[in-house]
Design a protein around this motif. Structure first.
Motif, PDB file in Angstrom:
ATOM      1  N   THR A 222      13.369   2.005 131.902  1.00 57.81           N
ATOM      2  CA  THR A 222      13.826   1.550 133.217  1.00 57.81           C
ATOM      3  C   THR A 222      12.784   1.715 134.321  1.00 57.81           C
ATOM      4  N   VAL A 223      11.863   2.638 134.138  1.00 60.25           N
ATOM      5  CA  VAL A 223      10.863   2.912 135.179  1.00 60.25           C
ATOM      6  C   VAL A 223       9.507   2.336 134.769  1.00 60.25           C
TER       7      VAL A 223
ATOM      8  N   ALA B  35       6.420   7.369 131.800  1.00 57.84           N
ATOM      9  CA  ALA B  35       6.647   6.163 132.595  1.00 57.84           C
ATOM     10  C   ALA B  35       5.598   6.016 133.702  1.00 57.84           C
ATOM     11  N   LEU B  36       5.272   7.131 134.347  1.00 62.75           N
ATOM     12  CA  LEU B  36       4.308   7.085 135.447  1.00 62.75           C
ATOM     13  C   LEU B  36       3.395   8.301 135.393  1.00 62.75           C
TER      14      LEU B  36
ATOM     15  N   GLY C 215      18.068  10.302 130.772  1.00 68.94           N
ATOM     16  CA  GLY C 215      17.449  11.169 131.763  1.00 68.94           C
ATOM     17  C   GLY C 215      16.035  10.782 132.153  1.00 68.94           C
ATOM     18  N   ILE C 216      15.703  11.160 133.385  1.00 60.11           N
ATOM     19  CA  ILE C 216      14.355  10.982 133.927  1.00 60.11           C
ATOM     20  C   ILE C 216      13.911  12.337 134.467  1.00 60.11           C
ATOM     21  N   ALA C 217      12.676  12.708 134.217  1.00 61.40           N
ATOM     22  CA  ALA C 217      12.192  14.007 134.701  1.00 61.40           C
ATOM     23  C   ALA C 217      10.756  13.906 135.187  1.00 61.40           C
ATOM     24  N   MET C 218      10.418  14.770 136.128  1.00 67.52           N
ATOM     25  CA  MET C 218       9.025  14.953 136.519  1.00 67.52           C
ATOM     26  C   MET C 218       8.555  16.229 135.829  1.00 67.52           C
ATOM     27  N   LEU C 219       7.537  16.091 134.992  1.00 67.30           N
ATOM     28  CA  LEU C 219       7.027  17.231 134.228  1.00 67.30           C
ATOM     29  C   LEU C 219       5.507  17.273 134.275  1.00 67.30           C
ATOM     30  N   PRO C 220       4.944  18.466 134.246  1.00 73.84           N
ATOM     31  CA  PRO C 220       3.498  18.590 134.055  1.00 73.84           C
ATOM     32  C   PRO C 220       3.203  18.725 132.568  1.00 73.84           C
ATOM     33  N   GLN C 221       1.957  18.478 132.192  1.00 69.76           N
ATOM     34  CA  GLN C 221       1.523  18.897 130.866  1.00 69.76           C
ATOM     35  C   GLN C 221       1.377  20.422 130.909  1.00 69.76           C
TER      36      GLN C 221
ATOM     37  N   ALA D  35       8.439   2.163 142.526  1.00 69.16           N
ATOM     38  CA  ALA D  35       9.584   1.550 143.207  1.00 69.16           C
ATOM     39  C   ALA D  35      10.853   1.626 142.367  1.00 69.16           C
ATOM     40  N   ASP D  36      10.703   1.687 141.049  1.00 73.14           N
ATOM     41  CA  ASP D  36      11.865   1.735 140.150  1.00 73.14           C
ATOM     42  C   ASP D  36      12.597   3.065 140.196  1.00 73.14           C
ATOM     43  N   LEU D  37      12.037   4.059 140.851  1.00 72.88           N
ATOM     44  CA  LEU D  37      12.690   5.365 140.943  1.00 72.88           C
ATOM     45  C   LEU D  37      13.848   5.355 141.944  1.00 72.88           C
ATOM     46  N   LYS D  38      13.907   4.356 142.776  1.00 66.32           N
ATOM     47  CA  LYS D  38      14.975   4.267 143.780  1.00 66.32           C
ATOM     48  C   LYS D  38      16.344   4.243 143.087  1.00 66.32           C
TER      49      LYS D  38
END
Length: 346
Positions: free
Chosen positions: A139-140, A222-223, A200-206, A144-147
């Motif tokens: 989906t991302v 995704a980004l 689910g969508i997450a912001m993760l570091p390596q 802009a797709d995070l909205k």
């Protein structure tokens, strides 16, 4: 009579010469004593250096250093390491003097400097951008797709939050109204939340991106937030880079132990170089210190952007990054840009 005078003159000159030699010998002895004293000062007894790193790239860059200390191959100072799960564990110990050196989020270093009135200095940038948006699906495709999405994230009040807010805002998304961010206390909690949420969508570091993909091969990147940050800079007059972490030290410790600080940086640089050049061996050490598993480390290390940038380059990169955060939210860096004494100079 003339012969007697001549002999007396010779004796006087000889005596003067001997006196001069004695004085020179005394001067040389004094000089040698001073040199020996200086050498003794230079080879002072090892000092205790208490160091903390966060579970992730910052600790991964130190593993060779830690291993050398554990094997007694480094003994110029008494190094004591600890690995923390979050910056909240590190900050009070640093402020109270229980820690001398610590790896912390880049913006937190500035907050500490401002809140303690200069009692913290930054020694090095240790991690460039390592943040990613990952999801179970397709989906991302752009920022802009995070909205309208819900994003699991950790690092509230530090680099991850401010980096995400900056990228969302620059892409026309209000972080407070247009997305729902569920903040977790640790990155591992985000991985668990992602595993339990099929969409689910997450912001993760390596290396936590790789950890999540190991648990669920369908999770995709995704980004790359470093790339998204760089896209924003294309239209800016003053450009900046996304930084994740830095190494800081108590200013008092730096002032009292300049040789120990120099020794630390030498060993740390060597460790970072080793980790970047010997992925397989470094991955074993990462697993040994239970930062992440060896399998995850082997895949994640090339994507972790582990560095050791010091001096003028450190100051240029970090000050530019802090300026972006200041413009977006002054409180994110403690209300003001740090003064020049914030940046350690070798």
């Amino acid at each position: 009579m003339k012969k007697l005078c001549s002999w007396l003159l010779v004796l006087v000159l000889a005596a003067a010469s001997l006196a001069g030699c004695g004085s020179q010998s005394t001067d040389e002895g004094s000089k040698q004593s001073e040199e020996n004293s200086a050498k003794q000062e230079q080879t002072a007894e090892p000092v205790d250096v208490n160091i903390a790193a966060l579970k992730g790239p910052t600790a991964m860059g130190m593993v060779k250093f830690m291993d050398d200390v554990d094997k007694s191959e480094v003994d110029d100072e008494n190094y004591n390491f600890q690995i923390a799960a979050s910056a909240d564990e590190v900050t009070p110990k640093l402020v109270q003097g229980e820690l001398d050196i610590a790896a912390v989020p880049a913006n937190l270093a500035s907050v500490l400097y401002n809140n303690t009135k200069g009692q913290v200095q930054v020694l090095a940038v240790n991690t460039l951008g390592v943040l990613y948006i990952v999801e179970n699906g397709e989906t991302v495709q752009s920022a802009a797709d995070l909205k309208g999405k819900t994003i699991y994230a950790s690092g509230k009040g530090s680099t991850p939050e401010y980096a995400l807010n900056y990228i969302l805002t620059e892409n026309g998304i209000d972080p407070a109204a247009d997305v729902t961010i569920e903040w977790k206390s640790e990155h591992s909690e985000c991985v668990a939340a992602l595993a339990n949420d099929p969409s689910g969508i997450a912001m993760l570091p390596q290396p936590f991106v790789t950890t999540a993909q190991t648990k669920n091969p369908n999770i995709r990147v995704a980004l790359d937030l470093t790339e998204e940050w760089d896209k924003i800079q294309e239209n800016k007059e003053e450009k900046s880079a996304l930084l994740t972490g830095v190494v800081v030290a108590r200013s008092e410790f730096v002032k009292e132990n300049p040789e120990a600080v120099a020794n630390f940086l030498d060993h740390y640089k060597e460790s970072v170089d080793y980790v970047n050049e010997n992925t397989d061996d470094a991955a074993k050490l990462v697993g040994q210190y239970e930062i992440v598993t060896e399998e995850v480390a082997k895949k994640a290390l090339p994507e972790c952007n582990i560095v050791c940038i010091t001096g003028d380059e450190m100051k240029e990169q970090l000050s530019g990054y802090l300026q972006v955060l200041l413009d977006a939210n002054a409180q994110s860096i403690g209300g003001a840009l740090p003064e020049d004494d914030f940046y350690y100079s070798e």
